[in-house]
Design an enzyme around this catalytic site. Sequence first.
Site, PDB file in Angstrom:
ATOM      1  N   HIS A 340       0.824  -1.211   0.000  1.00  0.00           N
ATOM      2  CA  HIS A 340       0.000   0.000   0.000  1.00  0.00           C
ATOM      3  C   HIS A 340       0.861   1.264   0.000  1.00  0.00           C
ATOM      4  O   HIS A 340       0.659   2.157  -0.830  1.00  0.00           O
ATOM      5  CB  HIS A 340      -0.935   0.011   1.205  1.00  0.00           C
ATOM      6  N   GLU A 341       1.804   1.347   0.929  1.00  0.00           N
ATOM      7  CA  GLU A 341       2.576   2.590   1.040  1.00  0.00           C
ATOM      8  C   GLU A 341       3.451   2.817  -0.189  1.00  0.00           C
ATOM      9  O   GLU A 341       3.675   3.959  -0.587  1.00  0.00           O
ATOM     10  CB  GLU A 341       3.421   2.590   2.315  1.00  0.00           C
ATOM     11  N   HIS A 344       1.598   4.540  -2.897  1.00  0.00           N
ATOM     12  CA  HIS A 344       1.534   5.997  -2.730  1.00  0.00           C
ATOM     13  C   HIS A 344       2.713   6.719  -3.389  1.00  0.00           C
ATOM     14  O   HIS A 344       2.628   7.933  -3.623  1.00  0.00           O
ATOM     15  CB  HIS A 344       1.493   6.358  -1.253  1.00  0.00           C
ATOM     16  N   GLU A 363      -5.750   8.085  -2.131  1.00  0.00           N
ATOM     17  CA  GLU A 363      -6.097   6.835  -1.462  1.00  0.00           C
ATOM     18  C   GLU A 363      -6.850   5.845  -2.353  1.00  0.00           C
ATOM     19  O   GLU A 363      -6.641   4.640  -2.250  1.00  0.00           O
ATOM     20  CB  GLU A 363      -6.913   7.127  -0.198  1.00  0.00           C
ATOM     21  N   TYR A 417     -10.838   5.573   0.654  1.00  0.00           N
ATOM     22  CA  TYR A 417      -9.991   4.424   0.324  1.00  0.00           C
ATOM     23  C   TYR A 417     -10.807   3.375  -0.444  1.00  0.00           C
ATOM     24  O   TYR A 417     -10.608   3.154  -1.628  1.00  0.00           O
ATOM     25  CB  TYR A 417      -9.457   3.759   1.595  1.00  0.00           C
TER      26      TYR A 417
END
Length: 554
Positions: A340-341, A344, A363, A417
């Site tokens: 996930h990170e 980003h 998100e 999200y």
Amino acid sequence: MTILRSFILIFASCVCALMNAQEHADYFKHHHFTRADTLRGSLRPERTSFDVTYYELHLEVDPNEREIEGRVDMSYRVVHPTNRLQIDLFRNLTIDKITQDGQQLSFDREANAVFVDLPDRLEQNSLHTMSIWYGGKPVAAKNAPWDGGFVWSLDHRDRTWVGVACEGTGASLWWPNKDHLSDEPDSMLVSVTVPKRLFVASNGNLREEIELENGYQKRYDWFVSYPINNYNISLGIGSYIHFDSTYVAFDGEELALDYYVLDYNKDKARKQFQQVNQMLAAYEHYFGKYPFWDDGYALIETPYLGMEHQSGIAYGNKFMRGYLGGLIPDDMDWDYIIIHETGHEYFGNSISVADHAEMWIHEAFTTYMETLYVEYRYGEKDARRYIGTQLNFIRNESPVLGPLGVNFDDFGSSDHYYKGAWMLHTLRYSLNDDPLFFGMLRSFYQDNKRSIVSTQQVIDYFSRFAKQDFGPFFDQYLRHPEVPVLEVRKSGKQVEYRWRVQAEGFNMPVGVFIGKEPVRLQPTDKWQTMGKGFLPSDVSIDENRFLVDLEVVE
């Protein structure tokens, strides 16, 4: 198309947009926005008059007293002639002095805003550097990363371990800056001094590690060579050990991978971080190469769960699968925080927004990237199974798009999200053309990487690329809490259907089942005939592909 017809369509579109905007704003009337919210969130003349090009943050961290002291040199270009600027610093931190061009400047503070008076009117396009000396006890986070602040912690051997997370709360909780998402510096130096027993990991590349003459401190100089969100600047301070690796891109170019973990976690990290290469390959497949190539890719172990700090991602998932062991299907084995990170880095860090209200762009795309990673690794069926687990988190209680200009980050749910990701998933299957959908995603990213975008830019780009108007689609999913409702009814011997939505002109195709037979419909707000020989209760939504409700009406 005649000029008159063009004018009518444009006028009607503007009227609908104004009505949607007003209806959207009405959802947030119950929120009480203060003067401080406006000072932080709005683009006032004291902010729009200058553009920051470079920061130098010189900071000394005292973990024992939990204090910081430092100086920020802010280089900027004047956009509009001015003699007064706004910078931001939380009021619990003291400003000792501010200087520019050898002169000490006067300033006044209101809430967390600092208004600096300049002795002379600065002319357009002139370049200046302002220096701010400051210090004190920064805000300590109570539950990072969901609230902002320093995390003063100890590792398992009772040694100092410090992290910083400030998304939403703002970078001005620990260093003075123009704290608005619309203005990213082109580059930045982060120079941090700590007791010499500790190591400082930060963003970008480590330029120097210097033991000071006093014999008990070290200084670490990190340099970021790309534009960066202020909230992405962070520190990890602890008894770190470093190891590295490389990722080889599809074109053969090598990317430096650097990992900073507590010394006793090195073996766990070596094993856990092996999945980084496959993940980077997946994201390169869909969007292109990692966006901050020259600064490298890094994971920094932190005493909180994680955060997408550019080129120095905060990692606190304890080397477990999923989200601290859960949140993903039991038969899958991948680290949610890494996946996930890192997503980003593409959406949030490379493509950014100018207002927290539009955080769905960060998100929703990143959350959908999790599904794409699963698809790349396991296949489309498992990807649909994975995103299906997110349906339980969708609330449909308030719009995904927040109010602009007030630094709003209290969405009340995680719909920006999960609902946002399902919106993109629904768009994919409503198009029913994967080459078009994935071509649109990749092209949008490539054409907008390392830039700031708005919701309207996303809508306009997607509409141009696909050659159809996606305005009503995004209006429904972003500006209204309710998802589209497919109404079905019995009419004589036939079954009829239509959309019940709030967005004017919504006409998204949708997949349904009549019994077990898949059928693709093109509903509008008018009743249409689906067929006969079955009952409305025989109709169901293809819930693996569409975020839509169904209602049988009389």
